[in-house]
Design an enzyme around this catalytic site. Structure first.
Site, PDB file in Angstrom:
ATOM      1  N   ASP A  21      16.971  -2.920 -10.344  1.00  0.00           N
ATOM      2  CA  ASP A  21      17.400  -4.144  -9.656  1.00  0.00           C
ATOM      3  C   ASP A  21      16.706  -4.293  -8.297  1.00  0.00           C
ATOM      4  O   ASP A  21      16.385  -3.296  -7.643  1.00  0.00           O
ATOM      5  CB  ASP A  21      18.929  -4.098  -9.464  1.00  0.00           C
ATOM      6  CG  ASP A  21      19.504  -5.473  -9.162  1.00  0.00           C
ATOM      7  OD1 ASP A  21      18.833  -6.487  -9.446  1.00  0.00           O
ATOM      8  OD2 ASP A  21      20.632  -5.527  -8.627  1.00  0.00           O
ATOM      9  N   GLY A  22      16.500  -5.538  -7.906  1.00  0.00           N
ATOM     10  CA  GLY A  22      15.962  -5.814  -6.572  1.00  0.00           C
ATOM     11  C   GLY A  22      14.600  -6.482  -6.563  1.00  0.00           C
ATOM     12  O   GLY A  22      14.017  -6.686  -5.485  1.00  0.00           O
ATOM     13  N   ASN A  23      14.094  -6.850  -7.738  1.00  0.00           N
ATOM     14  CA  ASN A  23      12.774  -7.505  -7.787  1.00  0.00           C
ATOM     15  C   ASN A  23      12.764  -8.809  -6.991  1.00  0.00           C
ATOM     16  O   ASN A  23      11.816  -9.099  -6.250  1.00  0.00           O
ATOM     17  CB  ASN A  23      12.387  -7.834  -9.236  1.00  0.00           C
ATOM     18  CG  ASN A  23      12.118  -6.596 -10.064  1.00  0.00           C
ATOM     19  OD1 ASN A  23      12.066  -5.497  -9.537  1.00  0.00           O
ATOM     20  ND2 ASN A  23      11.963  -6.771 -11.365  1.00  0.00           N
ATOM     21  N   GLY A  24      13.812  -9.607  -7.175  1.00  0.00           N
ATOM     22  CA  GLY A  24      13.882 -10.917  -6.535  1.00  0.00           C
ATOM     23  C   GLY A  24      13.948 -10.791  -5.024  1.00  0.00           C
ATOM     24  O   GLY A  24      13.227 -11.504  -4.289  1.00  0.00           O
ATOM     25  N   TRP A  26      13.030  -8.270  -3.203  1.00  0.00           N
ATOM     26  CA  TRP A  26      11.759  -7.726  -2.689  1.00  0.00           C
ATOM     27  C   TRP A  26      10.751  -8.871  -2.528  1.00  0.00           C
ATOM     28  O   TRP A  26      10.103  -8.991  -1.471  1.00  0.00           O
ATOM     29  CB  TRP A  26      11.208  -6.667  -3.656  1.00  0.00           C
ATOM     30  CG  TRP A  26       9.879  -6.133  -3.203  1.00  0.00           C
ATOM     31  CD1 TRP A  26       9.664  -5.119  -2.314  1.00  0.00           C
ATOM     32  CD2 TRP A  26       8.583  -6.629  -3.577  1.00  0.00           C
ATOM     33  NE1 TRP A  26       8.316  -4.944  -2.118  1.00  0.00           N
ATOM     34  CE2 TRP A  26       7.631  -5.851  -2.877  1.00  0.00           C
ATOM     35  CE3 TRP A  26       8.141  -7.640  -4.428  1.00  0.00           C
ATOM     36  CZ2 TRP A  26       6.256  -6.058  -3.005  1.00  0.00           C
ATOM     37  CZ3 TRP A  26       6.769  -7.858  -4.557  1.00  0.00           C
ATOM     38  CH2 TRP A  26       5.847  -7.060  -3.853  1.00  0.00           C
ATOM     39  N   ARG A  34       9.844 -15.016  -7.216  1.00  0.00           N
ATOM     40  CA  ARG A  34      10.607 -13.990  -7.941  1.00  0.00           C
ATOM     41  C   ARG A  34       9.755 -13.373  -9.046  1.00  0.00           C
ATOM     42  O   ARG A  34       9.830 -12.171  -9.308  1.00  0.00           O
ATOM     43  CB  ARG A  34      11.877 -14.597  -8.545  1.00  0.00           C
ATOM     44  CG  ARG A  34      12.899 -15.067  -7.533  1.00  0.00           C
ATOM     45  CD  ARG A  34      14.157 -15.572  -8.238  1.00  0.00           C
ATOM     46  NE  ARG A  34      14.741 -14.540  -9.082  1.00  0.00           N
ATOM     47  CZ  ARG A  34      15.574 -13.603  -8.649  1.00  0.00           C
ATOM     48  NH1 ARG A  34      15.959 -13.573  -7.394  1.00  0.00           N
ATOM     49  NH2 ARG A  34      16.040 -12.705  -9.482  1.00  0.00           N
ATOM     50  N   GLU A  68      23.536 -11.337 -19.874  1.00  0.00           N
ATOM     51  CA  GLU A  68      23.885 -12.328 -18.847  1.00  0.00           C
ATOM     52  C   GLU A  68      22.651 -12.947 -18.189  1.00  0.00           C
ATOM     53  O   GLU A  68      22.731 -14.021 -17.587  1.00  0.00           O
ATOM     54  CB  GLU A  68      24.767 -11.687 -17.759  1.00  0.00           C
ATOM     55  CG  GLU A  68      26.185 -11.372 -18.209  1.00  0.00           C
ATOM     56  CD  GLU A  68      26.264 -10.282 -19.264  1.00  0.00           C
ATOM     57  OE1 GLU A  68      25.477  -9.307 -19.174  1.00  0.00           O
ATOM     58  OE2 GLU A  68      27.081 -10.395 -20.186  1.00  0.00           O
ATOM     59  N   ASN A  69      21.506 -12.279 -18.314  1.00  0.00           N
ATOM     60  CA  ASN A  69      20.289 -12.800 -17.666  1.00  0.00           C
ATOM     61  C   ASN A  69      19.784 -14.103 -18.298  1.00  0.00           C
ATOM     62  O   ASN A  69      18.946 -14.790 -17.704  1.00  0.00           O
ATOM     63  CB  ASN A  69      19.171 -11.741 -17.651  1.00  0.00           C
ATOM     64  CG  ASN A  69      19.405 -10.629 -16.644  1.00  0.00           C
ATOM     65  OD1 ASN A  69      19.039  -9.479 -16.865  1.00  0.00           O
ATOM     66  ND2 ASN A  69      20.030 -10.956 -15.515  1.00  0.00           N
ATOM     67  N   TRP A  70      20.340 -14.492 -19.470  1.00  0.00           N
ATOM     68  CA  TRP A  70      19.974 -15.795 -20.050  1.00  0.00           C
ATOM     69  C   TRP A  70      20.428 -16.937 -19.150  1.00  0.00           C
ATOM     70  O   TRP A  70      19.981 -18.069 -19.305  1.00  0.00           O
ATOM     71  CB  TRP A  70      20.615 -15.968 -21.437  1.00  0.00           C
ATOM     72  CG  TRP A  70      20.093 -15.036 -22.479  1.00  0.00           C
ATOM     73  CD1 TRP A  70      20.783 -14.014 -23.078  1.00  0.00           C
ATOM     74  CD2 TRP A  70      18.780 -15.014 -23.069  1.00  0.00           C
ATOM     75  NE1 TRP A  70      19.977 -13.358 -23.995  1.00  0.00           N
ATOM     76  CE2 TRP A  70      18.747 -13.956 -24.003  1.00  0.00           C
ATOM     77  CE3 TRP A  70      17.623 -15.791 -22.893  1.00  0.00           C
ATOM     78  CZ2 TRP A  70      17.608 -13.653 -24.760  1.00  0.00           C
ATOM     79  CZ3 TRP A  70      16.500 -15.477 -23.645  1.00  0.00           C
ATOM     80  CH2 TRP A  70      16.495 -14.426 -24.570  1.00  0.00           C
ATOM     81  N   ARG A  72      19.772 -17.252 -16.117  1.00  0.00           N
ATOM     82  CA  ARG A  72      18.760 -17.478 -15.058  1.00  0.00           C
ATOM     83  C   ARG A  72      17.936 -18.734 -15.352  1.00  0.00           C
ATOM     84  O   ARG A  72      17.938 -19.219 -16.490  1.00  0.00           O
ATOM     85  CB  ARG A  72      17.835 -16.253 -14.970  1.00  0.00           C
ATOM     86  CG  ARG A  72      18.582 -15.052 -14.460  1.00  0.00           C
ATOM     87  CD  ARG A  72      17.678 -14.021 -13.891  1.00  0.00           C
ATOM     88  NE  ARG A  72      18.482 -12.924 -13.359  1.00  0.00           N
ATOM     89  CZ  ARG A  72      18.019 -11.968 -12.590  1.00  0.00           C
ATOM     90  NH1 ARG A  72      16.748 -11.944 -12.273  1.00  0.00           N
ATOM     91  NH2 ARG A  72      18.821 -11.022 -12.142  1.00  0.00           N
TER      92      ARG A  72
HETATM   93  C1  IPE Z   1      21.214  -6.138 -14.073  1.00  0.00           C
HETATM   94  O1  IPE Z   1      20.668  -6.758 -12.941  1.00  0.00           O
HETATM   95  C2  IPE Z   1      20.345  -6.371 -15.253  1.00  0.00           C
HETATM   96  C3  IPE Z   1      18.991  -5.824 -15.176  1.00  0.00           C
HETATM   97  C4  IPE Z   1      18.519  -5.045 -14.246  1.00  0.00           C
HETATM   98  C5  IPE Z   1      18.142  -6.182 -16.266  1.00  0.00           C
HETATM   99  P1  IPE Z   1      21.206  -8.173 -12.438  1.00  0.00           P
HETATM  100  O2  IPE Z   1      20.545  -8.429 -11.154  1.00  0.00           O
HETATM  101  O3  IPE Z   1      21.078  -9.198 -13.498  1.00  0.00           O
HETATM  102  O4  IPE Z   1      22.760  -7.847 -12.225  1.00  0.00           O
HETATM  103  P2  IPE Z   1      23.931  -8.703 -11.570  1.00  0.00           P
HETATM  104  O5  IPE Z   1      24.104  -9.929 -12.405  1.00  0.00           O
HETATM  105  O6  IPE Z   1      23.517  -9.035 -10.168  1.00  0.00           O
HETATM  106  O7  IPE Z   1      25.119  -7.803 -11.597  1.00  0.00           O
HETATM  107  C1  IPE Z   2      16.088  -7.037 -11.617  1.00  0.00           C
HETATM  108  O1  IPE Z   2      15.759  -7.662 -10.440  1.00  0.00           O
HETATM  109  C2  IPE Z   2      15.275  -7.525 -12.772  1.00  0.00           C
HETATM  110  C3  IPE Z   2      16.020  -8.293 -13.777  1.00  0.00           C
HETATM  111  C4  IPE Z   2      17.299  -8.525 -13.773  1.00  0.00           C
HETATM  112  C5  IPE Z   2      15.242  -8.806 -14.882  1.00  0.00           C
HETATM  113  P1  IPE Z   2      16.454  -9.006  -9.990  1.00  0.00           P
HETATM  114  O2  IPE Z   2      15.656 -10.148 -10.497  1.00  0.00           O
HETATM  115  O3  IPE Z   2      17.879  -9.017 -10.403  1.00  0.00           O
HETATM  116  O4  IPE Z   2      16.337  -8.910  -8.418  1.00  0.00           O
HETATM  117  P2  IPE Z   2      17.401  -9.378  -7.342  1.00  0.00           P
HETATM  118  O5  IPE Z   2      18.719  -8.739  -7.673  1.00  0.00           O
HETATM  119  O6  IPE Z   2      17.475 -10.866  -7.421  1.00  0.00           O
HETATM  120  O7  IPE Z   2      16.842  -8.893  -6.052  1.00  0.00           O
HETATM  121 MG    MG Z   3      19.592  -8.423  -9.471  1.00  0.00          MG
END
Ligand code: IPE
Ligand code: IPE
Ligand code: MG
Length: 255
Positions: A21-24, A26, A34, A68-70, A72
C-alpha cells in the site's frame, strides 16, 4: 543487514503476505499521477520476490488488487491491469532463474482478457519451479473467499450424503480445503506498508494467527532493510496459539 537466515532459524516465516500500500500517496508527494505510483510499485514487486527467495521464504503472497478496488476510477483500474499485463511476462526469465513459481489467488476470471492472458502465460512458464511460490492476489477478497467455501459446502451434500453426515466432517481443516487453500501455507507474517493499520479483506481465514507488522514506508520506497526489519521483528515474536509462554518453553506439562 538484520539477522542472518541461520540466526533466525525456526523463526523464519514460511508464508509472508504483503499488503503493498502507498503507491498513490507516494506519487502525489512526487507530483506524479497515481499510475506512475503503481509503475514504481511494480519494481518493488520484482525486488521483494528476490529478497524473499534469498531469505529462504517458501511462499510470498502479494495483494495486488482487492475485490473492493473495482470501486476505483475506471482509468486507474485499466492502467493497473495494463501495467500487470505488460510487466508480468517480462519477469518469466528472472523467475525461472530464481526457481519462483507464480500462482494466483482470487477470482481472476473477472479480470480483463489481457491480464488473464499474461497471468496464464507466466503461471505456465514457471509452473515447474519449486524454490518459492509467488502468490499474486488479484480480485481477491477474504469475505468472498469464505462465502465461496460455504457455497461449496452446501453443494457437497446430496441425497446420498446427508447434511448431518457432511456437517460431521466439517472442521477448520476441511473448511480450509473448501476454500481451495490446500496448496497455500498458513500466513505466518502479514506485512502492510503505507501506514494504515487494517487488513482490508486480505487472507481473513488465515489472518486468525498471522503475526501482523505495519510500517509507514510507502510501497514504492520499500527496501530490503525494511523487509529484513519485518523478518527480525517476526523472529522475536512468541507464537503461542492459545497456550501459555511456560508451556511453550516446556516449563510446565501440557496435562
Ligand atoms: C489494499 O489496499 C489492497 C491492495 C493493496 C491491493 P487499499 O489501499 O485498497 O486498501 P484500503 O481500501 O485503503 O483499506
Ligand atoms: C496500493 O496502493 C496499490 C493498490 C491498491 C492497487 P494505493 O493505490 O492504495 O496507494 P494509496 O493508499 O492511495 O497511497
Ligand atoms: Mg491504499
Amino acid at each position: 543487514m538484520g539477522l542472518s537466515m541461520t540466526e533466525r532459524g525456526n523463526a523464519l516465516p514460511q508464508h509472508v503476505a504483503i499488503i503493498m500500500d502507498g503507491n498513490g500517496r507516494w506519487a502525489k508527494a512526487q507530483g506524479l499521477s497515481r499510475v506512475e505510483g503503481h509503475r514504481k510499485g511494480a519494481g518493488r514487486v520484482r525486488d521483494v520476490i528476490e529478497w524473499a527467495a534469498d531469505a529462504g521464504i517458501k511462499q510470498v503472497s502479494l495483494y495486488a488488487f482487492s475485490t473492493e478496488n473495482w470501486k476505483r476510477p475506471k482509468l486507474e483500474i485499466t492502467a493497473l491491469m495494463t501495467l500487470m499485463a505488460t510487466l508480468l511476462p517480462l519477469e518469466i526469465e528472472r523467475m525461472n532463474e530464481r526457481g519462483a513459481r507464480l500462482l494466483t489467488l482470487g477470482d481472476t476470471s473477472k479480470l480483463p482478457w489481457i491480464a488473464r492472458k499474461a497471468l496464464d502465460k507466466t503461471c505456465k512458464a514457471t509452473e515447474s519451479n519449486s524454490s518459492i511460490d509467488v502468490i499474486l492476489c488479484l480480485n481477491y477478497g477474504g469475505q468472498q473467499e469464505i462465502l465461496e467455501g460455504v457455497k461449496r459446502f452446501c453443494a457437497s451434500y446430496t441425497d446420498d450424503v446427508s447434511k448431518a453426515e457432511a456437517l460431521k466432517h466439517l472442521n477448520e481443516d476441511t473448511f480450509r480445503s473448501l476454500l481451495g487453500r490446500d496448496h497455500i501455507l498458513p500466513v505466518d507474517l502479514l506485512i502492510r506498508t503505507g501506514g494504515e493499520r487494517r487488513i482490508s479483506n486480505f487472507h481473513l481465514w488465515d489472518a486468525a494467527y498471522a503475526e501482523l507488522y505495519f510500517t509507514g514506508r510507502l510501497w514504492p520506497e520499500y527496501n530490503q532493510s525494511d523487509f529484513h526489519a519485518a523478518l527480525d521483528d517476526y523472529a522475536g515474536r512468541e507464537r503461542r496459539f492459545g497456550r501459555t509462554s511456560e508451556q511453550l518453553k516446556g516449563e510446565v506439562a501440557d496435562e
